[in-house]
Design an enzyme around this catalytic site. Structure first.
Site, PDB file in Angstrom:
ATOM      1  N   HIS A 106       0.748  -1.216  -0.059  1.00  0.00           N
ATOM      2  CA  HIS A 106      -0.185  -0.031  -0.171  1.00  0.00           C
ATOM      3  C   HIS A 106       0.858   1.359  -0.073  1.00  0.00           C
ATOM      4  CE1 HIS A 106      -3.127   2.797   0.990  1.00  0.00           C
ATOM      5  NE2 HIS A 106      -3.947   1.936   0.868  1.00  0.00           N
ATOM      6  N   ASP A 128      -7.850  -5.583   0.050  1.00  0.00           N
ATOM      7  CA  ASP A 128      -8.387  -6.272  -0.932  1.00  0.00           C
ATOM      8  C   ASP A 128      -8.081  -7.635  -0.640  1.00  0.00           C
ATOM      9  OD1 ASP A 128      -7.607  -3.321  -2.861  1.00  0.00           O
ATOM     10  OD2 ASP A 128      -9.690  -4.184  -2.661  1.00  0.00           O
TER      11      ASP A 128
HETATM   12  C1  SDX Z   1      -6.264  -0.151  -2.760  1.00  0.00           C
HETATM   13  O1  SDX Z   1      -4.511   4.444  -2.052  1.00  0.00           O
HETATM   14  C2  SDX Z   1      -5.431   3.899  -1.372  1.00  0.00           C
HETATM   15  O2  SDX Z   1      -5.825   4.347  -0.347  1.00  0.00           O
HETATM   16  C3  SDX Z   1      -6.118   2.740  -2.145  1.00  0.00           C
HETATM   17  C4  SDX Z   1      -7.006   2.179  -1.291  1.00  0.00           C
HETATM   18  C5  SDX Z   1      -8.288   2.710  -0.922  1.00  0.00           C
HETATM   19  O3  SDX Z   1      -9.014   2.428  -0.149  1.00  0.00           O
HETATM   20  O4  SDX Z   1      -8.533   3.521  -1.789  1.00  0.00           O
HETATM   21  O5  SDX Z   1      -6.448   1.706  -0.094  1.00  0.00           O
HETATM   22  C6  SDX Z   1      -7.635   0.607  -2.178  1.00  0.00           C
HETATM   23  O6  SDX Z   1      -6.144   0.365  -4.100  1.00  0.00           O
HETATM   24  C7  SDX Z   1      -5.450  -1.027  -2.174  1.00  0.00           C
HETATM   25  C8  SDX Z   1      -4.027  -1.576  -2.899  1.00  0.00           C
HETATM   26  C9  SDX Z   1      -4.914  -2.435  -4.125  1.00  0.00           C
HETATM   27  N1  SDX Z   1      -3.693  -2.953  -4.805  1.00  0.00           N
HETATM   28  C10 SDX Z   1      -3.117  -4.103  -4.738  1.00  0.00           C
HETATM   29  O7  SDX Z   1      -3.249  -4.908  -3.861  1.00  0.00           O
HETATM   30  C11 SDX Z   1      -2.268  -4.420  -5.888  1.00  0.00           C
HETATM   31  C12 SDX Z   1      -0.854  -4.976  -5.503  1.00  0.00           C
HETATM   32  N2  SDX Z   1      -0.001  -3.910  -4.760  1.00  0.00           N
HETATM   33  C13 SDX Z   1       0.870  -2.991  -5.385  1.00  0.00           C
HETATM   34  O8  SDX Z   1       0.755  -2.883  -6.782  1.00  0.00           O
HETATM   35  C14 SDX Z   1       1.318  -1.810  -4.594  1.00  0.00           C
HETATM   36  O9  SDX Z   1       1.642  -2.006  -3.461  1.00  0.00           O
HETATM   37  C15 SDX Z   1       0.427  -0.408  -4.492  1.00  0.00           C
HETATM   38  C16 SDX Z   1       0.098  -0.067  -5.867  1.00  0.00           C
HETATM   39  C17 SDX Z   1      -0.680  -0.785  -4.017  1.00  0.00           C
HETATM   40  C18 SDX Z   1       1.294   0.704  -4.130  1.00  0.00           C
HETATM   41  O10 SDX Z   1       2.345   0.652  -4.939  1.00  0.00           O
HETATM   42  P1  SDX Z   1       3.515   2.090  -4.568  1.00  0.00           P
HETATM   43  O11 SDX Z   1       3.072   2.828  -3.343  1.00  0.00           O
HETATM   44  O12 SDX Z   1       3.457   2.883  -5.502  1.00  0.00           O
HETATM   45  O13 SDX Z   1       4.665   1.222  -4.085  1.00  0.00           O
HETATM   46  P2  SDX Z   1       5.978   0.783  -5.183  1.00  0.00           P
HETATM   47  O14 SDX Z   1       5.130   0.372  -6.360  1.00  0.00           O
HETATM   48  O15 SDX Z   1       6.606   1.810  -5.489  1.00  0.00           O
HETATM   49  O16 SDX Z   1       6.496  -0.616  -4.550  1.00  0.00           O
HETATM   50  C19 SDX Z   1       7.542  -0.207  -3.518  1.00  0.00           C
HETATM   51  C20 SDX Z   1       8.381  -1.663  -3.417  1.00  0.00           C
HETATM   52  C21 SDX Z   1       8.704  -1.992  -5.218  1.00  0.00           C
HETATM   53  O17 SDX Z   1       9.984  -2.554  -4.897  1.00  0.00           O
HETATM   54  P3  SDX Z   1      11.365  -1.651  -5.404  1.00  0.00           P
HETATM   55  O18 SDX Z   1      11.088  -1.184  -6.912  1.00  0.00           O
HETATM   56  O19 SDX Z   1      11.334  -0.642  -4.394  1.00  0.00           O
HETATM   57  O20 SDX Z   1      12.382  -2.658  -5.488  1.00  0.00           O
HETATM   58  O21 SDX Z   1       7.515  -2.628  -3.104  1.00  0.00           O
HETATM   59  C22 SDX Z   1       7.376  -3.681  -4.258  1.00  0.00           C
HETATM   60  C23 SDX Z   1       7.807  -2.804  -5.510  1.00  0.00           C
HETATM   61  O22 SDX Z   1       8.259  -4.121  -6.441  1.00  0.00           O
HETATM   62  N3  SDX Z   1       6.038  -3.925  -4.047  1.00  0.00           N
HETATM   63  C24 SDX Z   1       5.581  -5.287  -4.431  1.00  0.00           C
HETATM   64  C25 SDX Z   1       4.092  -4.935  -4.255  1.00  0.00           C
HETATM   65  N4  SDX Z   1       3.771  -4.003  -3.887  1.00  0.00           N
HETATM   66  C26 SDX Z   1       4.923  -3.152  -3.928  1.00  0.00           C
HETATM   67  N5  SDX Z   1       6.224  -6.297  -4.511  1.00  0.00           N
HETATM   68  C27 SDX Z   1       5.484  -7.549  -4.748  1.00  0.00           C
HETATM   69  N6  SDX Z   1       4.230  -7.477  -4.462  1.00  0.00           N
HETATM   70  C28 SDX Z   1       3.355  -6.320  -4.134  1.00  0.00           C
HETATM   71  N7  SDX Z   1       2.163  -6.354  -3.925  1.00  0.00           N
END
Ligand code: SDX
Length: 434
Positions: free
Chosen positions: A310, A368
């Site tokens: 998140h 989720d």
């Molecule tokens: C919702 O914003 C909100 O409040 C949203 C929400 C709401 O109520 O409105 O809470 C609802 O959207 C919840 C999130 C649902 N999405 C997912 O479950 C999809 C999987 N999660 C990710 O795609 C990710 O965690 C996000 C999109 C939720 C957050 O992404 P960020 O904040 O942009 O973080 P990032 O992509 O920069 O990740 C940071 C690091 C990265 O690694 P590095 O590049 O630093 O090496 O963490 C890794 C990412 O690769 N990472 C993951 C991961 N999520 C982040 N690696 C594996 N699996 C994951 N799920």
């Protein structure tokens, strides 16, 4: 940069020029550097793709402490609201700033019931869609079309219009969503009933038929109500920011909510609940979890563990905690003793939370991760999961929209950029192009 309690001073090391900017403090949470005059005084923009360090507005609706895993709506903790209130009460709280007393609660629920039907001509929009259209496409289209039916409540400068539009959207979105499901099944639409609660009515309109009485299972309607509460609002997330940006141009509230629905659909946002269930089904067995975790950690593999991570929470999402407990309650009530998807989800969570990659990156289950298992057990098809998220989030979107319109500081949103394209060059006539 040097700072005092209420200012920061930036020094341009090339010119030695300094600019002092105010620091604004909130009721709780991080203070902000007010950069509104930065460009005028320095010629610099700030640069923050994804807005990881940017506050877009002042708001009093929802506060999130990502490190502590805290979520407050108008100061009330989400777990206390989920346990002790109802979704209409939370809607009233978000819209009005306080929990309703007995009369306010009854009056508000009566308003929602009176606005729950849609214009009969709106039903014709559905027949323009294929039966197998994704229900989010239907929800987005039909919600946007509402602005063609309510010319009497789209003057955004009229407080009465703002309030009645808010009531109409909160009241009608479950009806529109249930109709999208009915249309996909070929079953007739079910009209809302005024003797049912908000959550009971939604389950009735979705799963009831004209052929026989429909008895709402009180455990399932309580679970539905709780799931709506958990998804009601969440600060300035992608879809809420979309609604605010659309609304900042003066667009009508129905069109703004349709824009929010479109943004929520993405798998990185509200579409994640549908993606989680598909991921769990694809994993298929606990034995395949190590392979999936390896893929999620592989920088060369764009696979992500859906339902994990998140932008704000660097601790367990408090909504996910409540959702996991609700999952066990619903499966227990339905007598589902052996749900392979739940076994996979719980083992996946256990392994991930012990894995250094997820620990170091502070990746925890989010709202989720468990919701899809509950919704599948309640009888919803996967394609309806994000629709349910949109039904619940409509109150958050419209409350944020209303707060923005009523904010004397608000102006049209218009970010700038760091330009990396071609500099000015002479036009080349067609005959001279290679
Ligand atoms: C919702 O914003 C909100 O409040 C949203 C929400 C709401 O109520 O409105 O809470 C609802 O959207 C919840 C999130 C649902 N999405 C997912 O479950 C999809 C999987 N999660 C990710 O795609 C990710 O965690 C996000 C999109 C939720 C957050 O992404 P960020 O904040 O942009 O973080 P990032 O992509 O920069 O990740 C940071 C690091 C990265 O690694 P590095 O590049 O630093 O090496 O963490 C890794 C990412 O690769 N990472 C993951 C991961 N999520 C982040 N690696 C594996 N699996 C994951 N799920």
């Amino acid at each position: 940069m040097t700072q005092t309690a209420d200012t920061v001073t930036l020094t341009d090391n090339r010119t030695g020029k300094q600019v002092t900017l105010p620091v604004l403090h909130g009721a709780i949470g991080p203070s902000v550097i007010d950069i509104r005059k930065l460009y005028a005084e320095t010629g610099y923009f700030t640069y923050d793709p994804g807005f990881t360090s940017t506050g877009s507005c002042e708001s009093s609706l929802t506060y999130i402490d990502g490190d502590e895993g805290v979520l407050l709506h108008r100061g009330y903790a989400i777990d206390e609201l989920a346990e002790n209130s109802t979704f209409p009460e939370v809607c009233y709280l978000l819209l009005n700033g306080h929990l309703p007393n007995v009369k306010e609660k009854e009056d508000f629920e009566s308003i929602l019931r009176r606005h729950s039907m849609v214009h009969e001509q709106l039903t014709r929009f559905y027949s323009g869609f294929r039966r197998d259209a994704h229900p989010m496409a239907v929800l987005c289209g039909v919600t946007g079309a509402l602005s063609a039916f309510y010319h009497d409540s789209i003057d955004i400068d009229d407080p009465y219009h703002r309030m009645i539009s808010s009531h109409r959207l909160i009241a009608k979105i479950p009806t529109i969503a249930a109709m999208a499901y009915k249309y996909s099944t070929g079953q007739p639409f079910m009209y809302p009933r005024n003797d049912l609660s908000y959550a009971e009515n939604f389950l009735y309109m979705t799963f009831g038929t004209p052929c026989e009485p429909f008895k709402v299972n009180p455990i399932l309607s309580k679970a539905m109500d709780k799931i709506f509460i958990l998804h009601a609002d969440h600060e300035q997330n992608a879809s809420t920011s979309t609604v605010r940006l659309a609304g900042s141009s003066g667009a009508n509230p129905f069109a703004c909510i349709a824009a929010g629905i479109a943004s929520l659909w993405g798998p990185a946002h509200g579409g994640a609940n549908e993606a989680v269930l598909k991921m769990l089904e694809e994993i298929g067995s606990v034995s395949r979890i190590p392979e999936i975790v390896r893929r999620a950690k592989d920088k060369n593999d764009n696979f992500r563990l859906m339902g994990f991570g998140h932008r704000v929470y660097k601790n367990y999402d408090p909504r996910a905690q409540v959702m996991r407990q609700t999952c066990h309650e619903v499966l227990g009530e339905l007598g589902i003793k052996n749900e392979p998807l739940l076994d996979i989800a719980m083992e996946l969570e256990k392994i991930a939370l012990e894995d250094p990659y997820f620990v170091e990156k502070k990746l925890y289950p989010n709202v989720d991760f468990y919701s899809g298992i509950i919704l599948k057990a309640m009888g919803f098809p996967t394609s309806m999961f994000t629709v349910l998220f949109a039904v619940a989030r409509t109150v958050g979107w419209i409350s944020q929209w209303k707060e923005m319109i009523e904010d004397p500081q608000q102006k049209i949103g218009r970010p700038r950029q760091l330009y990396q394209g071609q500099t000015k060059r002479p036009f080349i006539p067609l005959a001279q192009r290679g």
